[in-house]
Design a protein around this motif. Structure first.
Motif, PDB file in Angstrom:
ATOM      1  N   ILE A 176     -35.148  -0.034 -25.559  1.00 34.90           N
ATOM      2  CA  ILE A 176     -35.314   1.026 -24.556  1.00 34.90           C
ATOM      3  C   ILE A 176     -35.093   2.399 -25.167  1.00 34.90           C
ATOM      4  O   ILE A 176     -34.140   2.614 -25.927  1.00 34.90           O
ATOM      5  CB  ILE A 176     -34.336   0.812 -23.377  1.00 34.90           C
ATOM      6  N   LYS A 188     -46.431   7.834 -14.547  1.00 37.46           N
ATOM      7  CA  LYS A 188     -46.311   6.730 -15.504  1.00 37.46           C
ATOM      8  C   LYS A 188     -47.503   6.681 -16.448  1.00 37.46           C
ATOM      9  O   LYS A 188     -47.355   6.381 -17.634  1.00 37.46           O
ATOM     10  CB  LYS A 188     -46.173   5.396 -14.761  1.00 37.46           C
ATOM     11  N   ILE A 201     -43.812  -1.896 -22.113  1.00 33.56           N
ATOM     12  CA  ILE A 201     -43.957  -2.713 -20.906  1.00 33.56           C
ATOM     13  C   ILE A 201     -44.117  -1.747 -19.740  1.00 33.56           C
ATOM     14  O   ILE A 201     -43.142  -1.123 -19.296  1.00 33.56           O
ATOM     15  CB  ILE A 201     -42.733  -3.631 -20.716  1.00 33.56           C
ATOM     16  N   GLU A 203     -44.600  -1.875 -16.565  1.00 34.09           N
ATOM     17  CA  GLU A 203     -43.821  -2.031 -15.330  1.00 34.09           C
ATOM     18  C   GLU A 203     -42.335  -1.752 -15.529  1.00 34.09           C
ATOM     19  O   GLU A 203     -41.566  -1.698 -14.557  1.00 34.09           O
ATOM     20  CB  GLU A 203     -44.027  -3.425 -14.731  1.00 34.09           C
ATOM     21  N   ARG A 204     -41.929  -1.558 -16.799  1.00 29.20           N
ATOM     22  CA  ARG A 204     -40.527  -1.246 -17.092  1.00 29.20           C
ATOM     23  C   ARG A 204     -40.345   0.227 -17.465  1.00 29.20           C
ATOM     24  O   ARG A 204     -39.393   0.594 -18.157  1.00 29.20           O
ATOM     25  CB  ARG A 204     -40.007  -2.143 -18.218  1.00 29.20           C
ATOM     26  N   HIS A 206     -39.251   3.650 -16.017  1.00 31.48           N
ATOM     27  CA  HIS A 206     -38.550   4.183 -14.845  1.00 31.48           C
ATOM     28  C   HIS A 206     -38.414   5.693 -14.981  1.00 31.48           C
ATOM     29  O   HIS A 206     -37.774   6.187 -15.912  1.00 31.48           O
ATOM     30  CB  HIS A 206     -37.161   3.567 -14.693  1.00 31.48           C
ATOM     31  N   TYR A 220     -36.904   6.303 -18.566  1.00 28.04           N
ATOM     32  CA  TYR A 220     -36.508   5.215 -19.459  1.00 28.04           C
ATOM     33  C   TYR A 220     -37.712   4.311 -19.659  1.00 28.04           C
ATOM     34  O   TYR A 220     -38.390   3.935 -18.694  1.00 28.04           O
ATOM     35  CB  TYR A 220     -35.333   4.428 -18.865  1.00 28.04           C
ATOM     36  N   GLU A 222     -39.209   0.835 -21.656  1.00 27.02           N
ATOM     37  CA  GLU A 222     -38.903  -0.398 -22.390  1.00 27.02           C
ATOM     38  C   GLU A 222     -40.111  -0.796 -23.237  1.00 27.02           C
ATOM     39  O   GLU A 222     -41.243  -0.850 -22.746  1.00 27.02           O
ATOM     40  CB  GLU A 222     -38.542  -1.530 -21.434  1.00 27.02           C
ATOM     41  N   PRO A 252     -30.140  -1.164 -21.904  1.00 29.31           N
ATOM     42  CA  PRO A 252     -30.492  -1.686 -20.569  1.00 29.31           C
ATOM     43  C   PRO A 252     -29.504  -1.259 -19.500  1.00 29.31           C
ATOM     44  O   PRO A 252     -29.898  -0.958 -18.370  1.00 29.31           O
ATOM     45  CB  PRO A 252     -30.475  -3.205 -20.783  1.00 29.31           C
ATOM     46  N   ARG A 256     -30.427   0.769 -16.132  1.00 29.28           N
ATOM     47  CA  ARG A 256     -30.120   0.215 -14.808  1.00 29.28           C
ATOM     48  C   ARG A 256     -29.309   1.202 -13.974  1.00 29.28           C
ATOM     49  O   ARG A 256     -29.537   1.338 -12.771  1.00 29.28           O
ATOM     50  CB  ARG A 256     -29.369  -1.111 -14.959  1.00 29.28           C
ATOM     51  N   GLU A 259     -31.609   3.841 -12.669  1.00 27.31           N
ATOM     52  CA  GLU A 259     -32.446   3.299 -11.590  1.00 27.31           C
ATOM     53  C   GLU A 259     -31.639   3.161 -10.315  1.00 27.31           C
ATOM     54  O   GLU A 259     -32.117   3.457  -9.212  1.00 27.31           O
ATOM     55  CB  GLU A 259     -33.039   1.959 -12.009  1.00 27.31           C
TER      56      GLU A 259
END
Length: 264
Positions: A176, A188, A201, A203-204, A206, A220, A222, A252, A256, A259
């Motif tokens: 990350i 995005k 990725i 969908e990862r 944020h 962030y 990933e 991570p 988190r 998020e």
């Protein structure tokens, strides 16, 4: 040494929402407590040398902050008060546990001082008055270390990517990366395009927001692997739109937490 961590409410916190670490120049031009003399490279108080003297500069200093403290934690600590700027102080590349907070006016400072010795997490925080010159010195230290963030400000240029990448290359990496200094309208798809040469990725991704939904200018991302994230660091200090973007290795857990704050 004062590092780049910090937050800014653009145009005195009125016209363009909350911003992180990049709009001090605009604040100085729009807020009557600040002025930048056209004949000087330094900051000068409004009306200096003239008949008008402004009220006391509305800044306080914090000490004893948790070492994982962010600007958002300080916004929450002073909930209900009108914050113009937060500058978190780094020494030797690490957060020192101190910060400067500029408010919209002297009365806000009086309310802020009432929160002295209140807790942030498990630590009590000291809140005390400081001088305008202390804050200016902190801002100047930030400019000298990282360069001013706005491309339209003709101050110190951003540090060379090769030097900064060499320093960050020594840090511990995960898959990350944290992005800082993003345009507040970033999407995005723009981040995907920025890292088009690397496997991430989608969908990862944020994009961080304050609890009120306003963007912080951070995100962030990933990647497919730790090695891919480390390779993507070559994009550090490259631009999205008119803004250059800083990259940092993250974890991570940090992603988190960001998020989670966005959802509060």
């Amino acid at each position: 040494m004062y590092g780049p961590r910090g937050a800014m409410l653009g145009s005195g916190g009125v016209s363009d929402g909350y911003e992180v670490g990049s709009k001090r120049q605009r604040m100085m031009e729009s807020n009557p407590y600040f002025a930048v003399s056209s004949g000087s490279s330094g900051f000068q108080p409004y009306g200096y040398g003239g008949g008008f003297q402004p009220p006391p500069f509305p800044v306080i200093r914090l000490r004893g902050l948790p070492f994982n403290c962010t600007d958002i934690d300080i916004f929450k600590f002073f909930a209900g008060l009108d914050i113009v700027d937060v500058l978190l102080v780094n020494k030797n590349g690490r957060f020192s546990g101190e910060a400067f907070v500029v408010f919209a006016g002297p009365m806000q400072v009086e309310f802020a001082l009432q929160r002295d010795r209140q807790n942030m997490g498990r630590r009590y925080v000291e809140v005390f008055r400081c001088k305008r010159q202390d804050y200016y010195a902190a801002v100047a230290g930030e400019v000298n270390y990282e360069g001013i963030y706005d491309n339209d400000y003709h101050g110190s240029p951003p540090p060379a990517r090769s030097k900064r990448f060499s320093e960050k290359d020594q840090l511990e990496y995960t898959e990350i990366l944290k992005m800082r200094g993003l345009p507040f309208s970033v999407k995005k798809s723009e981040i995907v395009e920025f890292f088009r040469d690397f496997k991430l990725i989608e969908e990862r991704i944020h994009i961080a927001c304050r609890p009120d939904g306003k963007a912080t200018g951070e995100a962030y991302v990933e990647f497919a692997s730790t090695e891919e994230a480390k390779s993507a660091m070559c994009k550090d200090k490259m631009t999205i739109g008119s803004r250059y973007v800083e990259l940092f290795p993250s974890t991570p857990d940090e992603a988190r937490r960001a998020e989670s704050r966005s959802r509060q």
